[in-house]
Design an enzyme around this catalytic site. Structure first.
Site, PDB file in Angstrom:
ATOM      1  N   MET A  28       1.922   7.904   5.511  1.00 59.80           N
ATOM      2  CA  MET A  28       2.766   7.837   6.711  1.00 59.80           C
ATOM      3  C   MET A  28       3.811   6.731   6.548  1.00 59.80           C
ATOM      4  O   MET A  28       4.403   6.281   7.534  1.00 59.80           O
ATOM      5  CB  MET A  28       1.911   7.614   7.951  1.00 59.80           C
ATOM      6  CG  MET A  28       0.927   8.773   8.167  1.00 59.80           C
ATOM      7  SD  MET A  28       0.402   8.990   9.869  1.00 59.80           S
ATOM      8  CE  MET A  28      -0.395   7.450  10.182  1.00 59.80           C
ATOM      9  N   GLY A  29       4.036   6.290   5.300  1.00 52.72           N
ATOM     10  CA  GLY A  29       5.033   5.252   5.056  1.00 52.72           C
ATOM     11  C   GLY A  29       4.499   3.869   5.347  1.00 52.72           C
ATOM     12  O   GLY A  29       3.288   3.669   5.456  1.00 52.72           O
ATOM     13  N   HIS A  35      -1.491   1.825  -0.887  1.00 53.16           N
ATOM     14  CA  HIS A  35      -0.823   3.084  -1.225  1.00 53.16           C
ATOM     15  C   HIS A  35      -0.422   3.083  -2.703  1.00 53.16           C
ATOM     16  O   HIS A  35      -0.536   4.100  -3.390  1.00 53.16           O
ATOM     17  CB  HIS A  35       0.445   3.270  -0.378  1.00 53.16           C
ATOM     18  CG  HIS A  35       0.211   3.323   1.096  1.00 53.16           C
ATOM     19  ND1 HIS A  35       0.600   2.326   1.953  1.00 53.16           N
ATOM     20  CD2 HIS A  35      -0.367   4.274   1.872  1.00 53.16           C
ATOM     21  CE1 HIS A  35       0.284   2.642   3.191  1.00 53.16           C
ATOM     22  NE2 HIS A  35      -0.312   3.821   3.182  1.00 53.16           N
ATOM     23  N   GLY A 145      -7.371   7.517   0.141  1.00 50.92           N
ATOM     24  CA  GLY A 145      -8.079   6.243   0.128  1.00 50.92           C
ATOM     25  C   GLY A 145      -9.435   6.334   0.815  1.00 50.92           C
ATOM     26  O   GLY A 145      -9.580   6.995   1.844  1.00 50.92           O
ATOM     27  N   GLU A 146     -10.411   5.624   0.241  1.00 48.20           N
ATOM     28  CA  GLU A 146     -11.714   5.497   0.908  1.00 48.20           C
ATOM     29  C   GLU A 146     -11.586   4.671   2.186  1.00 48.20           C
ATOM     30  O   GLU A 146     -12.472   4.689   3.022  1.00 48.20           O
ATOM     31  CB  GLU A 146     -12.726   4.833  -0.033  1.00 48.20           C
ATOM     32  CG  GLU A 146     -13.156   5.718  -1.184  1.00 48.20           C
ATOM     33  CD  GLU A 146     -14.229   5.087  -2.044  1.00 48.20           C
ATOM     34  OE1 GLU A 146     -14.575   3.906  -1.810  1.00 48.20           O
ATOM     35  OE2 GLU A 146     -14.707   5.775  -2.962  1.00 48.20           O
ATOM     36  N   VAL A 174      -8.244  -1.098  -1.191  1.00 50.80           N
ATOM     37  CA  VAL A 174      -7.598  -2.319  -1.674  1.00 50.80           C
ATOM     38  C   VAL A 174      -7.617  -3.338  -0.535  1.00 50.80           C
ATOM     39  O   VAL A 174      -7.268  -3.010   0.609  1.00 50.80           O
ATOM     40  CB  VAL A 174      -6.153  -2.038  -2.126  1.00 50.80           C
ATOM     41  CG1 VAL A 174      -5.462  -3.328  -2.573  1.00 50.80           C
ATOM     42  CG2 VAL A 174      -6.144  -1.002  -3.253  1.00 50.80           C
ATOM     43  N   LEU A 182      -6.211  -3.654   3.413  1.00 49.90           N
ATOM     44  CA  LEU A 182      -4.780  -3.461   3.646  1.00 49.90           C
ATOM     45  C   LEU A 182      -4.575  -2.275   4.564  1.00 49.90           C
ATOM     46  O   LEU A 182      -5.219  -1.241   4.408  1.00 49.90           O
ATOM     47  CB  LEU A 182      -4.042  -3.223   2.328  1.00 49.90           C
ATOM     48  CG  LEU A 182      -4.039  -4.367   1.324  1.00 49.90           C
ATOM     49  CD1 LEU A 182      -3.123  -4.028   0.152  1.00 49.90           C
ATOM     50  CD2 LEU A 182      -3.584  -5.658   1.972  1.00 49.90           C
ATOM     51  N   SER A 184      -1.236  -0.457   7.178  1.00 50.55           N
ATOM     52  CA  SER A 184       0.125  -0.551   7.725  1.00 50.55           C
ATOM     53  C   SER A 184       0.098  -1.226   9.090  1.00 50.55           C
ATOM     54  O   SER A 184       1.105  -1.787   9.529  1.00 50.55           O
ATOM     55  CB  SER A 184       0.732   0.849   7.856  1.00 50.55           C
ATOM     56  OG  SER A 184       0.676   1.511   6.619  1.00 50.55           O
TER      57      SER A 184
HETATM   58  P1  AMP Z   1      -1.635   6.124   5.677  1.00 55.16           P
HETATM   59  O1  AMP Z   1      -0.217   5.975   5.276  1.00 55.16           O
HETATM   60  O2  AMP Z   1      -2.193   4.920   6.354  1.00 55.16           O
HETATM   61  O3  AMP Z   1      -1.916   7.414   6.384  1.00 55.16           O
HETATM   62  O4  AMP Z   1      -2.454   6.194   4.310  1.00 55.16           O
HETATM   63  C1  AMP Z   1      -2.070   7.057   3.288  1.00 55.16           C
HETATM   64  C2  AMP Z   1      -3.144   7.047   2.242  1.00 55.16           C
HETATM   65  O5  AMP Z   1      -3.326   5.731   1.743  1.00 55.16           O
HETATM   66  C3  AMP Z   1      -4.510   7.499   2.790  1.00 55.16           C
HETATM   67  O6  AMP Z   1      -5.167   8.280   1.812  1.00 55.16           O
HETATM   68  C4  AMP Z   1      -5.206   6.183   3.006  1.00 55.16           C
HETATM   69  O7  AMP Z   1      -6.624   6.276   2.976  1.00 55.16           O
HETATM   70  C5  AMP Z   1      -4.691   5.367   1.844  1.00 55.16           C
HETATM   71  N1  AMP Z   1      -4.845   3.930   2.096  1.00 55.16           N
HETATM   72  C6  AMP Z   1      -4.423   3.249   3.190  1.00 55.16           C
HETATM   73  N2  AMP Z   1      -4.801   1.951   3.096  1.00 55.16           N
HETATM   74  C7  AMP Z   1      -5.475   1.821   1.929  1.00 55.16           C
HETATM   75  C8  AMP Z   1      -6.120   0.722   1.260  1.00 55.16           C
HETATM   76  N3  AMP Z   1      -6.163  -0.493   1.797  1.00 55.16           N
HETATM   77  N4  AMP Z   1      -6.718   0.965   0.073  1.00 55.16           N
HETATM   78  C9  AMP Z   1      -6.692   2.216  -0.472  1.00 55.16           C
HETATM   79  N5  AMP Z   1      -6.096   3.266   0.095  1.00 55.16           N
HETATM   80  C10 AMP Z   1      -5.498   3.094   1.277  1.00 55.16           C
END
Ligand code: AMP
Length: 268
Positions: A28-29, A35, A145-146, A174, A182, A184
């Protein structure tokens, strides 16, 4: 070279020119090193990588943070370029939803617990866009991401139950050096709130192995200062906990920001 495409026709033509095993990383940016870890693993394991940047309105409830969700496209594109991404798909809402979809993916029982209980409709909206983006990118493998463990579990179930054939790879969370996962949304935390937010990762790592009661008590002890939504101990597929590998999951509100985190634990 990293191509940036915003419409379906250009995505399809970029996709056609990329032969071999195609990976997708959906975001989602407001990209951060979490990411980047997904992008780098995809880059290392597949022939080509498409990143998608789309804030999906379908997965936000009416009282949630869709309007204040951070948008940092230029910096995001720099991160995609640095990771060697072949193409970035940055559609507008109209491109993904020419009409409001009347058919959505039903996440089933696993979608009704934990975040699904707190955020009605969230997982149906999430699975619907993941399904669409898997189709539009025609990816062979997708990296998630987990950090969003219930999301990852539901995507695996969707791909299995709907015979989609895409390989799903989970990437470990991460964290900041002090343990904070981490996200957003961390940018919304004031310095004092950020300090309180550390309770989540401390709770998850307080007792990495023990009886279910010991693990939950040690975690609960760390969470006294936050507005807890849930603390749950499950098996690795989010079913009832049994001795062996398990997952400890937490969601809490710190100030106006809702945070989630999880970690593997071992139940004796
Ligand atoms: P989002 O942009 O928050 O929807 O996340 C996009 C992808 O990045 C998803 O698969 C999340 O699980 C992954 N993601 C977000 N934060 C982390 C993190 N701290 N460590 C690993 N993967 C992440």
């Amino acid at each position: 070279m990293t191509l940036v495409v915003a419409d379906r026709a250009r995505l399809a033509s970029a996709r056609q020119s990329l032969t071999g095993r195609m990976a997708v990383v959906m975001t989602m940016g407001a990209l951060h090193p979490g990411h980047a870890a997904l992008l780098q693993q995809a880059r290392a394991e597949a022939d080509h990588v498409i990143a998608t940047i789309f804030v999906n309105p379908l997965q936000f409830g009416p009282s949630e943070d869709l309007d204040r969700y951070p948008r940092t496209l230029d910096a995001d594109l720099d991160i995609c370029r640095a990771a060697g991404v072949d193409a970035v798909f940055t559609p507008t809402v109209d491109v993904i939803y020419p009409v409001t979809p009347s058919v959505r993916i039903d996440p089933g029982p696993t979608g009704g617990i934990l975040d699904g209980a707190s955020r009605p409709g969230h997982f149906a909206g999430m699975l619907t866009v993941v399904h669409k983006l898997l189709r539009l990118t025609a990816a062979d493998v997708a990296y998630f991401g987990e950090k969003d463990y219930q999301q990852l579990t539901l995507i695996r179930q969707m791909v299995r139950d709907l015979d989609m054939g895409t390989e799903i790879v989970g990437v470990p969370t991460v964290r900041e050096p002090d343990g904070l996962a981490l996200s957003s949304r961390n940018r919304f935390l004031s310095p004092a709130e950020r300090e309180r937010a550390l309770a989540l990762s401390r709770a998850l790592h307080a007792c990495p192995g023990g009886t279910a009661e010991e693990i939950l008590a040690a975690a609960g002890n760390e969470l006294k200062g936050v507005d807890l939504d849930y603390l749950a101990l499950t098996d690795p597929l989010l079913g009832p906990v049994v001795p062996g590998p398990a997952r400890l999951l937490v969601a809490a509100r710190v100030g106006t920001t809702r945070l989630i985190d999880n970690a593997p634990v071992e139940v004796h």
